[in-house]
Design a protein around this motif. Structure first.
Motif, mmCIF file in Angstrom:
data_model
loop_
_atom_site.group_PDB
_atom_site.id
_atom_site.type_symbol
_atom_site.label_atom_id
_atom_site.label_comp_id
_atom_site.label_asym_id
_atom_site.label_seq_id
_atom_site.Cartn_x
_atom_site.Cartn_y
_atom_site.Cartn_z
ATOM 1 N N ILE A 149 -6.074 -2.935 6.498
ATOM 2 C CA ILE A 149 -4.647 -2.834 6.144
ATOM 3 C C ILE A 149 -3.923 -4.125 6.520
ATOM 4 O O ILE A 149 -3.118 -4.662 5.747
ATOM 5 C CB ILE A 149 -3.988 -1.633 6.859
ATOM 6 N N ARG A 192 -3.075 3.761 2.442
ATOM 7 C CA ARG A 192 -3.178 3.405 3.851
ATOM 8 C C ARG A 192 -4.080 4.379 4.604
ATOM 9 O O ARG A 192 -4.845 3.981 5.482
ATOM 10 C CB ARG A 192 -1.789 3.374 4.507
ATOM 11 N N LEU A 197 0.835 -1.210 0.000
ATOM 12 C CA LEU A 197 0.000 0.000 0.000
ATOM 13 C C LEU A 197 0.863 1.250 0.000
ATOM 14 O O LEU A 197 1.893 1.318 0.674
ATOM 15 C CB LEU A 197 -0.904 0.004 1.234
ATOM 16 N N GLU A 213 -2.040 -6.614 3.890
ATOM 17 C CA GLU A 213 -0.599 -6.857 3.932
ATOM 18 C C GLU A 213 -0.269 -8.325 4.157
ATOM 19 O O GLU A 213 0.790 -8.797 3.743
ATOM 20 C CB GLU A 213 0.044 -5.986 5.009
#
Length: 602
Positions: free
Chosen positions: A416, A408, A403, A420
């Protein structure tokens, strides 16, 4: 910088410039993502490095022959003597007899005067004046200043402040109202010697009980064959006073020290006093009643002087106790030790009680301990194989890229995290360094150990360790396991029982080449090489970026990002200047248009 745009034109200047810059920032976003991928890859390498290091450490332990020589020991009287064995202990039956336990030196005061309590003063215990208490132990001697106003607790603290220098520790028990003086070590070298200066009677103050030993000779070095005093004429008498008792011993010019010692022992031993000539050439008296002083005299004083029996050596102001060595018989051989824990011929003994008869000690090869050691090692190898294979086959999620800062900001923390987790997958997918290392290790475990004589065990498969074991109707291992190995427990234990040294050689042999190295030696060398390769690529947590390849690559991207960021900042500033100039021009045109309108309206 505060920027206000669109006042004249009505245009959303900030939004327009933001959209223009978004397109220009695409190369920068790609650099940010590339750098993030490098950092994730670096971290995955380092994690794998730690796991490989665990196998390397395990392989190092497996290289040591001592680990294959574990012995199982039994004692017929565990309650009296316990024993363990090192690799040096000989297998078979042994015996040990404990004739005497080691003891530390100790002195115990009598019931102290007055009411029990550590607060009572030394003056209340009949200490007549401020003086020095000389405390001597196996470590040395210290003079401690004590006052009549000091409490018992304070005196004990002063003694214990010097324990590191003297080897003597004191304890006051309020319930018993007694002081216990003990050496910090056991054995004949340990001692507790207490002496009061200024003629204070140590027994009248502390009322010591039990036995003690005091060395009194020393003005000259004595030997058993030397004459007590060759210069005297006729017969003289040496008088020894012990409490209310008096002993007289005849001495002539031909009386030897050994003869006098024999006379004194014959005369005094039944009353609790013994004497001997110690290795330092001093007369040493044992006293079964520590509170009773011993004094010496003769008519001329010449004998007392020659023997070093000055009354300043033994008197009511001093008292001494010594420890005892442990006395044992191992396989019929007598020995002494200053502790109840001692080592003999590869055995570690702890004596708890004396024994009337010999204790039987049985020693045999500890097959179970060696088996568990090998099993643990194989387990660590298999764990690493699983971890490496997992990294190699994990698919990259190309739709989930790292990101950007803007992305983000627009997402929730939970989203998030999930994103990830996907983006980090497959960092080491099909990695050639790891796959090559895996292939090398697998080959080394399956190969024979060269240089071993014909007829002896020389491979893991021969002792029941392989990638495909068949035990009864159970088949372990297949191609899909990708290098994991399995143990035929029965076969391995049988090999350890029948040929322990040959099994040891398969793991520990240190040959001239890798082909003649043992399995553990090979793996240790290989993992050492792999660790260096990964460190060169990904560094360690303490490495600086310029010392490893991924770090250098990251530094290059950082420099590119700095240059591009500076260009983007200049570009954004230029856009704002251009829009500001346009606003100024529109404002000016609007002003002229307004003026013209006013003129035509008149």
């Amino acid at each position: 910088m505060l920027r206000v745009g669109g006042l004249a034109s009505g245009m959303e200047t900030d939004l327009i410039i933001k959209d223009l810059m978004a397109a220009k920032r695409i190369p920068l976003d790609k650099m940010i993502q590339k750098k993030q991928l490098l950092e994730w890859k670096r971290d995955d390498y380092r994690t794998m490095n730690n796991k490989i290091r665990e196998l390397k450490d395990a392989a190092f332990d497996m290289k040591l022959e001592s680990g294959y020589l574990s012995k199982k020991v039994t004692s017929s009287q565990e309650n009296k003597v316990t024993v363990s064995a090192t690799s040096l202990a000989s297998e078979g039956q042994h015996s040990i007899k404990i004739d005497q336990l080691a003891q530390g030196a100790s002195l115990t005061s009598g019931d102290l005067a007055g009411a029990a309590g550590g607060g009572k003063t030394l003056g209340s215990l009949n200490l007549s004046s401020d003086t020095q208490l000389v405390v001597t132990g196996e470590k040395g001697s210290k003079s401690i200043n004590i006052k009549t106003s000091d409490s018992v607790t304070q005196m004990v603290a002063l003694i214990n402040n010097e324990t590191a220098s003297t080897g003597v520790r004191a304890t006051y028990d309020e319930k018993l109202d007694r002081i216990f003086f003990n050496s910090t070590k056991s054995g004949t070298l340990s001692q507790v010697n207490l002496e009061l200066a200024n003629g204070n009677n140590i027994n009248s103050i502390f009322g010591f009980t039990g036995s003690s030993e005091v060395t009194v000779g020393g003005m000259s070095s004595l030997t058993g064959d030397s004459y007590v005093n060759s210069g005297i004429t006729g017969t003289q008498v040496l008088t020894v006073n012990y409490g209310s008792k008096q002993y007289n011993f005849n001495v002539t010019a031909t009386t030897k020290v050994a003869d006098l010692v024999s006379q004194m022992n014959s005369g005094m031993i039944n009353d609790g006093v013994g004497v001997k000539l110690n290795s330092s050439g001093q007369l040493e008296f044992s006293n079964s009643n520590a509170g009773t002083p011993i004094t010496f005299s003769d008519v001329s004083g010449d004998i007392v002087m020659k023997l070093g029996l000055d009354n300043t050596w033994i008197k009511s102001s001093a008292i001494n106790a010594k420890g005892l060595n442990a006395k044992v018989e191992f396989n019929g051989i007598k020995a002494e030790y200053n502790s109840n824990s001692f080592e003999i011929a590869g055995f570690n003994f702890t004596a708890k009680e004396t024994t009337n008869t010999a204790v039987n000690i049985g020693v045999s090869q500890d097959v179970d301990a060696v088996f568990e050691r090998i099993k643990t090692f194989i387990g660590k190898y298999n764990t690493l194989i699983d971890d490496v294979n997992k990294e190699l086959v994990e698919k990259k999620q190309r739709d989930f890229k790292p990101l950007t800062p803007e992305q983000r900001e627009a997402m929730k923390e939970e989203d998030i995290k999930k994103w990830e987790e996907k983006a980090k997958m497959g960092m080491l997918s099909n990695d050639t360094l790891l796959s090559g290392a895996l292939s090398t290790m697998r080959s080394s475990l399956s190969a024979f150990v060269g240089g071993i004589p014909d007829g002896q065990l020389k491979s893991l498969a021969e002792i029941g360790i392989s990638s495909s074991n068949i035990v009864g109707k159970t088949i372990s291992g297949s191609y899909s396991d990708k290098g994991k190995i399995y143990i035929d427990e029965k076969k391995l234990k049988q090999a350890l029982t029948d040929n322990p040294e040959e099994v040891m050689a398969i793991f520990t042999k240190n040959g001239a080449t890798e082909a003649t190295d043992g399995i553990a030696t090979r793996l240790h060398d290989q993992t050492t090489t792999i660790l260096k390769q990964i460190t060169d690529r990904a560094g360690t947590i303490t490495s600086v970026d310029k010392s490893f390849s991924l770090g250098k690559e990251s530094l290059d991207i950082t420099e590119q990002m700095k240059r591009l960021t500076a260009r983007l900042a200049d570009m954004e500033t230029r856009y704002y200047k251009q829009f500001t100039a346009m606003e100024k021009h529109i404002s000016k045109m609007n002003s002229q248009s307004s003026w013209l309108s006013q003129q035509f309206s008149q």
